[in-house]
Design an enzyme around this catalytic site. Sequence first.
Site, PDB file in Angstrom:
ATOM      1  N   THR A  28       0.828  -1.204   0.000  1.00 35.18           N
ATOM      2  CA  THR A  28       0.000   0.000   0.000  1.00 35.18           C
ATOM      3  C   THR A  28       0.863   1.254   0.000  1.00 35.18           C
ATOM      4  O   THR A  28       0.447   2.300  -0.494  1.00 35.18           O
ATOM      5  CB  THR A  28      -0.947  -0.001   1.210  1.00 35.18           C
ATOM      6  OG1 THR A  28      -1.700  -1.226   1.201  1.00 35.18           O
ATOM      7  CG2 THR A  28      -1.920   1.167   1.164  1.00 35.18           C
ATOM      8  N   TYR A  87       3.663 -12.150   6.624  1.00 38.10           N
ATOM      9  CA  TYR A  87       2.538 -11.698   5.814  1.00 38.10           C
ATOM     10  C   TYR A  87       2.206 -12.792   4.807  1.00 38.10           C
ATOM     11  O   TYR A  87       2.975 -13.065   3.888  1.00 38.10           O
ATOM     12  CB  TYR A  87       2.902 -10.395   5.116  1.00 38.10           C
ATOM     13  CG  TYR A  87       1.785  -9.707   4.368  1.00 38.10           C
ATOM     14  CD1 TYR A  87       0.456 -10.107   4.457  1.00 38.10           C
ATOM     15  CD2 TYR A  87       2.078  -8.610   3.567  1.00 38.10           C
ATOM     16  CE1 TYR A  87      -0.551  -9.447   3.779  1.00 38.10           C
ATOM     17  CE2 TYR A  87       1.079  -7.943   2.872  1.00 38.10           C
ATOM     18  CZ  TYR A  87      -0.228  -8.362   2.979  1.00 38.10           C
ATOM     19  OH  TYR A  87      -1.215  -7.711   2.291  1.00 38.10           O
ATOM     20  N   LYS A 109       0.176 -11.596   9.657  1.00 37.81           N
ATOM     21  CA  LYS A 109      -0.850 -10.811   8.971  1.00 37.81           C
ATOM     22  C   LYS A 109      -1.500 -11.752   7.971  1.00 37.81           C
ATOM     23  O   LYS A 109      -0.871 -12.193   7.010  1.00 37.81           O
ATOM     24  CB  LYS A 109      -0.254  -9.596   8.264  1.00 37.81           C
ATOM     25  CG  LYS A 109      -1.284  -8.783   7.478  1.00 37.81           C
ATOM     26  CD  LYS A 109      -0.647  -7.656   6.690  1.00 37.81           C
ATOM     27  CE  LYS A 109      -1.690  -6.924   5.848  1.00 37.81           C
ATOM     28  NZ  LYS A 109      -1.082  -5.859   4.997  1.00 37.81           N
TER      29      LYS A 109
END
Length: 294
Positions: free
Chosen positions: A48, A136, A164
């Site tokens: 992001t 992640y 995550k």
Amino acid sequence: MRKPFGTVLTAMVTPMHEGGAIDLASSQALATYLVSRGCDGLVLSGTTGEAPTTHAPEKVDLLRAVREAVGPDVVILTGAGSNDTAHAVRMAEQGEENGADGILALTPYYSKPSQAGVVAHFRAILGATGLPVMIYDIPGRTALAMSDWALDELAAHSRIVAVKDATGDVAQAAERIGRTGLAWYSGDDPLTLDFLRVGAVGVVSVSSHIASREIAAMIAAHEKGDDAEATRIHEALLPVHAAVFNGPGATNAKSATHWAGVIPSRAMRLPLLPASDAEYAALTAALEAAGMTR
């Protein structure tokens, strides 16, 4: 519940000037804004944050600037996402050298190594610093799902402390939380409450760029056992999540924070494009209809 990295972490966009240079002053303003609205952690240089198109010196400058802005008490994770293990190691080293509290380490993308290769990749990152690591797992982007065997191998390491989870598989998360004892963070905003209900402790969020107060309130209600209130907030947030993820999350999160008056530009780096005027109008209308405030 053990929360090694806090509860509401924003996967922060990287503000840029119209020419494409990173806007460090706006990055500081955005970080301060997010913390003021309920975020207790920030993730820098993730997808992001356009990490694939920002470079090592820029990542260092960004980390230093944000740390200066938010002070020592806000958790900052920095991304170490690459399918080049040596590159991921260097990013982790630079994070430790410049004030990060932890590393968000991505399963290698595109190359599709074996599960033993995945474990070796993470162990190389672990060996490079003394920082705690959040794994992640996002097979929708990496084309590589982490196996139970690989996760168990890594969970045995004392500095692998969290996951995550962007697999979308809540039932799998429930089993893995119980088996590994790792702190679990939702990596999928619309599923955060579902993950909390099976033992997750927080979220690494994109929607929190504009809805951090509401997300924090939802988690607080869940932790108090007020499922009705948590459900009410969750349902009210669904249109926000739909708007933010109707297209690239980085693009829409920048548009949302621009609409909120926090950053002056919606500029992106290719291959991502800024929202068109029509896309921006549709997003901001949806946010207003959902009750978001600037």
